[in-house]
Write a protein that holds these residues in place. Sequence first.
Motif, PDB file in Angstrom:
ATOM      1  N   LEU A 223       0.860  -1.184   0.000  1.00 59.10           N
ATOM      2  CA  LEU A 223       0.000   0.000   0.000  1.00 59.10           C
ATOM      3  C   LEU A 223       0.894   1.230   0.000  1.00 59.10           C
ATOM      4  O   LEU A 223       1.844   1.315   0.779  1.00 59.10           O
ATOM      5  N   ARG A 224       0.571   2.206  -0.876  1.00 59.04           N
ATOM      6  CA  ARG A 224       1.437   3.388  -0.978  1.00 59.04           C
ATOM      7  C   ARG A 224       0.611   4.661  -0.887  1.00 59.04           C
ATOM      8  O   ARG A 224      -0.529   4.742  -1.352  1.00 59.04           O
TER       9      ARG A 224
ATOM     10  N   LEU B 295      -4.293   5.518   0.964  1.00 55.60           N
ATOM     11  CA  LEU B 295      -3.925   4.152   1.325  1.00 55.60           C
ATOM     12  C   LEU B 295      -5.109   3.188   1.247  1.00 55.60           C
ATOM     13  O   LEU B 295      -4.993   2.075   0.712  1.00 55.60           O
ATOM     14  N   LEU B 296      -6.251   3.599   1.797  1.00 59.68           N
ATOM     15  CA  LEU B 296      -7.339   2.639   2.038  1.00 59.68           C
ATOM     16  C   LEU B 296      -8.455   2.715   1.010  1.00 59.68           C
ATOM     17  O   LEU B 296      -9.377   1.894   1.063  1.00 59.68           O
ATOM     18  N   PHE B 297      -8.391   3.684   0.084  1.00 65.58           N
ATOM     19  CA  PHE B 297      -9.472   3.803  -0.899  1.00 65.58           C
ATOM     20  C   PHE B 297      -9.700   2.485  -1.662  1.00 65.58           C
ATOM     21  O   PHE B 297     -10.852   2.106  -1.898  1.00 65.58           O
ATOM     22  N   PRO B 298      -8.641   1.750  -2.057  1.00 68.28           N
ATOM     23  CA  PRO B 298      -8.893   0.489  -2.782  1.00 68.28           C
ATOM     24  C   PRO B 298      -9.476  -0.608  -1.904  1.00 68.28           C
ATOM     25  O   PRO B 298      -9.856  -1.666  -2.426  1.00 68.28           O
ATOM     26  N   PHE B 299      -9.553  -0.397  -0.588  1.00 68.44           N
ATOM     27  CA  PHE B 299      -9.974  -1.483   0.298  1.00 68.44           C
ATOM     28  C   PHE B 299     -11.229  -1.095   1.093  1.00 68.44           C
ATOM     29  O   PHE B 299     -11.343  -1.354   2.296  1.00 68.44           O
TER      30      PHE B 299
ATOM     31  N   LEU C 185     -14.181   5.314  10.695  1.00 66.68           N
ATOM     32  CA  LEU C 185     -13.228   5.338   9.599  1.00 66.68           C
ATOM     33  C   LEU C 185     -13.867   5.820   8.303  1.00 66.68           C
ATOM     34  O   LEU C 185     -13.256   6.573   7.539  1.00 66.68           O
ATOM     35  N   ARG C 186     -15.128   5.417   8.043  1.00 72.67           N
ATOM     36  CA  ARG C 186     -15.777   5.854   6.812  1.00 72.67           C
ATOM     37  C   ARG C 186     -16.019   7.367   6.821  1.00 72.67           C
ATOM     38  O   ARG C 186     -15.899   8.029   5.790  1.00 72.67           O
TER      39      ARG C 186
ATOM     40  N   LEU D 199      -5.916  -2.685   8.403  1.00 73.02           N
ATOM     41  CA  LEU D 199      -4.671  -3.148   7.808  1.00 73.02           C
ATOM     42  C   LEU D 199      -4.380  -4.594   8.203  1.00 73.02           C
ATOM     43  O   LEU D 199      -3.817  -5.361   7.400  1.00 73.02           O
ATOM     44  N   GLN D 200      -4.757  -4.989   9.413  1.00 74.52           N
ATOM     45  CA  GLN D 200      -4.592  -6.384   9.814  1.00 74.52           C
ATOM     46  C   GLN D 200      -5.441  -7.293   8.937  1.00 74.52           C
ATOM     47  O   GLN D 200      -5.015  -8.392   8.565  1.00 74.52           O
ATOM     48  N   THR D 201      -6.619  -6.823   8.594  1.00 70.07           N
ATOM     49  CA  THR D 201      -7.492  -7.603   7.717  1.00 70.07           C
ATOM     50  C   THR D 201      -6.863  -7.765   6.342  1.00 70.07           C
ATOM     51  O   THR D 201      -6.861  -8.849   5.748  1.00 70.07           O
ATOM     52  N   VAL D 202      -6.305  -6.654   5.829  1.00 69.00           N
ATOM     53  CA  VAL D 202      -5.637  -6.700   4.523  1.00 69.00           C
ATOM     54  C   VAL D 202      -4.453  -7.648   4.575  1.00 69.00           C
ATOM     55  O   VAL D 202      -4.162  -8.383   3.611  1.00 69.00           O
TER      56      VAL D 202
END
Length: 938
Positions: free
Chosen positions: A71-72, A90-94, A109-110, A134-137
Amino acid sequence: MNHEVIGSCSPQRGPIGPLIGRAGDLQRIRDLLGIGAQGGALLLSGEAGVGKTAVLDVLAEEAHAEGARVLRAAGVEFEASCSYSGLNQLLFPFQESVCELKAPFRDALRVALGFENGPAPERLVVSNAVLLSLQTVAAGAPLLVIVDDLPWLDRASAAVLGFVARRVTGLRMSFLAASRTGSRCLYDDGALPEYRLQPLDEESATHLVSTRFPNLAADCRQSLLVVASGNPLALLELPSTLATRRGPALEQVPTVLPLSQRLKAVFGCRFIGLPQPSQRMLLLAALEGAGDLGVLQAASRQANDGYDLDDLAPAERDQLVRIDEGARHLRFRHPLIRSAVVEHSTSGERRAAHAALAQVLVDQPERRAWHLGEATLEPNEDVAALLEQAARTTLRRGDAEGGMRTLIRAADLTPSGPDCGRRLAEAAYIGAESTGALPSAQKLLDDARHTATDPQESLHSAAAAALLVLNGDGDVDTAHRLLVCTIEAGTHAYDAQDKALIDALHTLALVCFFGARHDLWQPYYRALEKLTPETPSILSALGKTLSDPARTAAAASEELDRLVEGLVGTTDPVRITRTGTAALYLDRLGSIRPAAWRVVRMGRGGGPARRYLSGLILLCIDDYLTGAWDEATQLADEGVRLCEIHGYRAFAWYFEYVQAILAAARGEADQARAMAERIIRWATPRGAACAAHYGHHAATVAALGSGDFTGAYRHATAVSPAGSLSSHVPHALWVAMDLVEAAVRTNRQGEAADHVRAMREADVASISPRHALLMKASAALATTNNDEALQWFAQALAVPGAEKWPFDFARVQLAYGERLRRTKAKDQSRGPLGTALSTFEHLGARPWEERAVAELRVAGYDRRQPGTSKTHTLTPQELEIARLVASGLTNKQAAERLFLSHRTVGAHLYQIYPKLGITSRGMLRDALESLSLLETEQ
């Protein structure tokens, strides 16, 4: 597409090759991050342009290739005030992973990411939500989180990611952020371990520039390496600015390198935010260059513009400069900050700063003149004269480029009149004679002719023109007429202190050497006789050693000794190479090797190209004569490339000669002949007889090696006819023994004897030990009386110091062994034949090696058969000598032990080697040990 990635920012995210000079850094970062293992967090810091983004790119690609998820995010200046914009990257794709969180974390978070509306969530809740997400990812694969340009990341995202980074260990997550050194960010408290990325080392920086810009001139490359100081972005960006800023009149890097727009943005952004007085003070420091606080303080007072040393404080706090109070010295943190300061100033501001500096540098005339030149716009003879004096000082230091540049500036500021043309002509001469700036020299010469009232009066103009004619399609006679007419019609009164006259005479000596004719040298001799109060030593020596060395070189020996002694510690390439030229035909090149290497190293570092070539020539020829053939090959190849780069066609034949004669000596006859013929074809229509003679010499050696003695005789006599050493043909000395050998082998005994007589009459043996060796060996070859021949050979091989020239010495040993074998002294012949064979093997002189092997076989020794000699075949004295020498003693030391002369010991060794079936002293110990063991067994 070339995917080799350099240690600087990479605009594309494609496949990435290995970073130059970063293998150690990458491995250390991997170890600290623990990607795929326990995880870890790291802050990567470094100066602007050092390559942090490129390192991130490589680590990201490697992690992805090894199965990790990457993730970047990157800080963006215009989003720095937008809360949680970094987390959004970072999190938009997830978004699906976020939705799987429990309600309090999901909702917080949303809202933070802008996916829903609602009250501002608690920072701790958002932080835990990101960690859980991030742990889920990372559940399915190791995870690497990368954040570039951390200082521009919004504060909210930075705080949350800081929370996460401190908790990644053990969660199969790794966190890597990058920040510019000196930038303030949320990690200044040291919460994360830091790895500072250093600039590239010198070797890696050189490799980078050579790889990406292979055609960059040596002087530009060296200046670029110095200014960039290992900064990869600067190394890649600066060459594009040099191409547009270098003027047509001088191929030289500017004093302060111009910056590309990208470099301006990187290195200038912090400068433009400083208070105006601080900017003015930094400009003064940038133009002063030396960092002397005393000079800066005095210059700021002269400027009277309301700034002083105290105004450096903001720049010091921002780490743009470092100040050493004890040494009273200022240093820019990076050279490109200095360039950025200059780039962001106006021309008026720069002139004012130069003027202030000139007023305080009264005790440093060279620097003062340069600053005055930069501060002056209109013609001013006083300033021009100061610049000309400064150029003289620069030239004496060996800085030809700097002297040429200063003279051009002096001419620019010279009012209309003869001095302008004179200064341009001298700059043109320096360009043609030293720096290698031939196109610039031609333009300067044209400008000088336009401004001169009488072009014929300019000695430097004539010298430059002669060099350009010589190097172009013109001929030796034209260059000679140009110089002689100008010298003899000049108003210089033959004053030996007149630099232009002395430079013109040096050029005349070169032209005469190229022509290799008696009539060409006569005006040179006449000029030397007229010089007052006395002739400079180097001109006098050249008149003896370079013109007609067979007759006059020996008389210059003491003069040359003094010139060589004067080279100790000198860095003046002109003085070194002119002395080396005088030493050539006296076989004294070895004494100037350290100085010649200094010139070559200066040239490799961007020094004067013409002098660089001269240093290489001297080393090449000495290497050939003294048996360092591998180095000679390398240096000759370097010289040919350099001639191609700088357009020095008139000097390429020196290196082609070395290549040709090495090929000839190694048995590559076809290649040697082709190269020799190319030299001869180039030289003949131009009247460059000397170059043709060198070509014929190489062809002679090739013919001798291949057994074509008729061809060898033809080429040798093309240099000088049999029976005479042609007047003012220096290379007649170097083909003398070749001519005699070829004459004897083709049944021209009378011609051989006549040539030996000419060598004796000229007393060539007094020139050097090598010439004494060759003259005595020639006498041995030419005589039909075997006893007389053997005496001559013995005398030749006994010449003190003759062994320093291994190829010539081994050829004489071979001829001696051949004559011994023909007189039925087979046992005696094996010693010199075996020793010669060892030398030829070491050198790789295949044709002569094969001849030695054949002679040894006829003499009863076949090296392919194990020897059966035993120590009892040696006389008691021979056995004692063999044991002493085998123990490591020299011939002289063994002689002292036995109360013999060292020559007697050497003669005995010649008898010992064939008896033991060996060919050198290095084989003695093993031979004696094995034979002693054999006798014990028997």
